[in-house]
Design a protein around this motif. Sequence first.
Motif, PDB file in Angstrom:
ATOM      1  N   PRO A  14     -11.438  -5.906  -2.589  1.00  0.00           N
ATOM      2  CA  PRO A  14     -11.350  -5.160  -1.324  1.00  0.00           C
ATOM      3  C   PRO A  14     -11.804  -5.937  -0.103  1.00  0.00           C
ATOM      4  O   PRO A  14     -11.427  -5.617   1.012  1.00  0.00           O
ATOM      5  CB  PRO A  14     -12.267  -3.963  -1.573  1.00  0.00           C
ATOM      6  CG  PRO A  14     -13.279  -4.473  -2.564  1.00  0.00           C
ATOM      7  CD  PRO A  14     -12.543  -5.450  -3.434  1.00  0.00           C
ATOM      8  N   THR A  64      -2.997  -4.603  -0.801  1.00  0.00           N
ATOM      9  CA  THR A  64      -4.130  -4.490  -1.711  1.00  0.00           C
ATOM     10  C   THR A  64      -4.096  -5.682  -2.656  1.00  0.00           C
ATOM     11  O   THR A  64      -3.070  -5.954  -3.281  1.00  0.00           O
ATOM     12  CB  THR A  64      -4.062  -3.187  -2.514  1.00  0.00           C
ATOM     13  OG1 THR A  64      -4.152  -2.081  -1.608  1.00  0.00           O
ATOM     14  CG2 THR A  64      -5.198  -3.100  -3.517  1.00  0.00           C
ATOM     15  N   GLU A 112      -9.694  -4.826  -8.294  1.00  0.00           N
ATOM     16  CA  GLU A 112      -9.333  -4.907  -6.881  1.00  0.00           C
ATOM     17  C   GLU A 112     -10.280  -5.851  -6.144  1.00  0.00           C
ATOM     18  O   GLU A 112     -11.477  -5.905  -6.441  1.00  0.00           O
ATOM     19  CB  GLU A 112      -9.376  -3.521  -6.240  1.00  0.00           C
ATOM     20  CG  GLU A 112      -8.935  -3.510  -4.787  1.00  0.00           C
ATOM     21  CD  GLU A 112      -8.913  -2.114  -4.177  1.00  0.00           C
ATOM     22  OE1 GLU A 112      -8.548  -1.990  -2.995  1.00  0.00           O
ATOM     23  OE2 GLU A 112      -9.281  -1.148  -4.910  1.00  0.00           O
ATOM     24  N   PRO A 129       0.795  -1.240   0.000  1.00  0.00           N
ATOM     25  CA  PRO A 129       0.000   0.000   0.000  1.00  0.00           C
ATOM     26  C   PRO A 129       0.819   1.278   0.000  1.00  0.00           C
ATOM     27  O   PRO A 129       0.337   2.311  -0.465  1.00  0.00           O
ATOM     28  CB  PRO A 129      -0.851  -0.119   1.273  1.00  0.00           C
ATOM     29  CG  PRO A 129      -0.114  -1.080   2.149  1.00  0.00           C
ATOM     30  CD  PRO A 129       0.555  -2.043   1.217  1.00  0.00           C
TER      31      PRO A 129
END
Length: 311
Positions: free
Chosen positions: A307, A260, A305, A182
């Motif tokens: 999440p 991530t 992504e 990150p």
Amino acid sequence: MRTVHNGGAVDEGESPAHAAAREVMEELGIATVADRSLAVDWVSADGFGARPSLRFPGEIVHVFDGGTWDETRITEIRLPDHEITGIEFVEPARLRDRLSPSDARRALSALRARINATGTVLLENGLPIAPTVVDRLAVLHTVRAELHHPWREGPSPHERAVTQVQGWLFAPDGRVLVLLEPETGTACLPGGVPEPQDQGDPASTLCREAVRHAAAPLGTPLSLGHLTDPRTRHTHLRYAARFTDTGTPPADPDTGRSHTRILATPEQATQLFDGGEQTTAQLAAVHRGRRRLGLPMAAPQPVAELPGPTG
């Protein structure tokens, strides 16, 4: 991915694509066709060095994809007797050391669009107006880890110490899981260092680390091959495995931050690492592993992504 950046102004009555091809010929002596746009950048009136009477309404800069040049193409480069004194292929993160800040921003945004397979991206002063996860985390802003060791298929020789186990972890649609740090945007494959509880079993190392760093339980891993550092004789193992769900992204025990998680095609993933000449051979082994797992080849698509928990 190492890049060279060149270009120039559009002549009166000339299209941007024709101008790009002309400049490559004039500066490098290479005939090319600029038929793939990466970015169109609007540069504000104060963003370039024109005199005030020419600053409105700003400048439009087109960035085209020049393709990937092999050694044969590179040896065909012929520099003119004036203007250009040399060329250099550089790691993308080093563009900031070679270009003006605005040119570096624009080039890195265009390279991210190339990886992300989003088509032409619209920029304002070098930054995308609709940033993706690779823009938000500034992927390519930090120099990628260089791992140019020879690729060998099959298990590692017993006399060599295994110092790293990483996996190409496949989702059901053929994309792979990649972790982004990150703070720096640095990419890595899930995996880690063997520990005593693994009892010398690299597959156990991978399964443990995939849960620890990516919250991704795995099926049975398949051995793909290994990279060996010729100086230290240390070996990095690579596996393929399948996952069907992920949990909540865990905090890294060493940093307290969560990686991530993104899904990318294997081809996109290789552009996030600096694997050198062995990349082609490893990618071929990755796809053989994918087929053995009974998974399809992922269609080209933007990076996505992950999440939270997925199924």
